[in-house]
Write an enzyme that holds these catalytic residues in place. Sequence first.
Site, PDB file in Angstrom:
ATOM      1  N   GLU A   1     -15.070   8.886  18.287  1.00 23.05           N
ATOM      2  CA  GLU A   1     -16.140   7.850  18.121  1.00 23.05           C
ATOM      3  C   GLU A   1     -15.631   7.165  16.958  1.00 23.05           C
ATOM      4  OE1 GLU A   1     -18.223   7.119  20.215  1.00 23.05           O
ATOM      5  OE2 GLU A   1     -18.543   9.003  21.113  1.00 23.05           O
TER       6      GLU A   1
ATOM      7  N   ARG B   1     -33.249   9.427  23.631  1.00 24.85           N
ATOM      8  CA  ARG B   1     -33.640   9.055  24.904  1.00 24.85           C
ATOM      9  C   ARG B   1     -34.577  10.239  25.512  1.00 24.85           C
ATOM     10  NH1 ARG B   1     -29.798  12.560  27.149  1.00 24.85           N
ATOM     11  NH2 ARG B   1     -28.212  12.517  25.438  1.00 24.85           N
TER      12      ARG B   1
ATOM     13  N   CYS C   1     -26.092  12.898  17.469  1.00 26.31           N
ATOM     14  CA  CYS C   1     -24.482  12.964  17.383  1.00 26.31           C
ATOM     15  C   CYS C   1     -24.320  11.511  16.397  1.00 26.31           C
ATOM     16  CB  CYS C   1     -23.772  12.730  18.589  1.00 26.31           C
ATOM     17  SG  CYS C   1     -23.748  14.219  19.318  1.00 26.31           S
TER      18      CYS C   1
ATOM     19  N   HIS D   1     -17.100  13.518  20.625  1.00 20.90           N
ATOM     20  CA  HIS D   1     -17.819  13.884  21.989  1.00 20.90           C
ATOM     21  C   HIS D   1     -16.838  14.433  22.798  1.00 20.90           C
ATOM     22  CE1 HIS D   1     -21.636  11.553  21.204  1.00 20.90           C
ATOM     23  NE2 HIS D   1     -22.072  12.483  21.429  1.00 20.90           N
TER      24      HIS D   1
HETATM   25  N1  PCA Z   1     -25.167  15.853  21.945  1.00 22.37           N
HETATM   26  C1  PCA Z   1     -26.120  15.089  21.496  1.00 22.37           C
HETATM   27  C2  PCA Z   1     -26.838  15.759  20.346  1.00 22.37           C
HETATM   28  C3  PCA Z   1     -26.304  17.188  20.247  1.00 22.37           C
HETATM   29  C4  PCA Z   1     -25.088  17.056  21.164  1.00 22.37           C
HETATM   30  O1  PCA Z   1     -24.369  18.093  21.309  1.00 22.37           O
HETATM   31  C5  PCA Z   1     -25.594  13.499  21.364  1.00 22.37           C
HETATM   32  O2  PCA Z   1     -24.570  13.079  21.881  1.00 22.37           O
HETATM   33  O3  PCA Z   1     -26.439  12.856  20.427  1.00 22.37           O
END
Ligand code: PCA
Length: 218
Positions: free
Chosen positions: A89, A99, A152, A176
Amino acid sequence: MSQPTKKVLVTAFEPFGGSHVNPSEQAVQLLAGWQIPERRIPELEISVDLLPVAGGAAGLRLLERVRREAPDAVVCLGESATASGITLERVAVNLRDYRIADNSGQQVVDQPVVAGGPTAYLTTLPVREMATAITALGIPAELSLSAGTFLCNEVMYTVLHYAATEQPSLRAGFIHVPQLPEQAALGGRGRASMDRLTTARGIAAALTAVAAELRNGP
Ligand code: PCA
C-alpha cells in the site's frame, strides 16, 4: 564488519468478518517461528504482534508497542479478499468508513482517523524495492493506491501520523495479503488465493528490502 542491528515490528490482524482465519496472522506465525529460510536477515531483529480488528483499539495497541520497543520500521499486514498478490500500500487516508462491523460490533461511517490530521500520508517503506524482492522469488506482488477505509487503512494512517508527529525516522507502511486457498474456495469463482508459506516467504523478501533501506538510509 557486522552491521548494526535494526528493529522491525511486523503486525498481523486477527480473523474478522465471520472468517476463522486471517492469512496475515498465519504468515506472521511462520515469520516468528523461523520456519522460512528467507527470514534469515542477520542485521534485522524482527518482533511480531497481533492486532484486534476493532476500531481505535488496534491503533492504540500498535502505538503502545511502538512506543515501548522503538522499532526502526513498522510493517503492518492484513487480509484482502480482492488481492491477487502481495499488495504494497502506498497511501493511507484520514477516513474511517467501515463496510462491515468490526469485531467489537461497531460500524464507523464517515469519520476521520485523526480529527484535524492531514488528508493522507504516503508510505515511508521502500515499496518499489519490496515488490521487486518479492517478484524475484516468483511470487506475485503489486503496488496499490488504497488500503480501503477499514482497519487496515486505520492502522496505517495511525502509525504514519505517529511517525510524522513524534518519530520522523520511523519507516512504516502496510501490506495486504491474499486470502488463503480455503477462504477463496468459499468465496466462489474467480477468487485469488495464496498459501501461507508463499505469503510468508514473500513478506520475508519484502523485509530484506526494508533492511537494505535501513542500512543505506539517512
Ligand atoms: N483486513 C481488513 C481489516 C483486518 C484485515 O486483515 C482490512 O483490509 O481493512
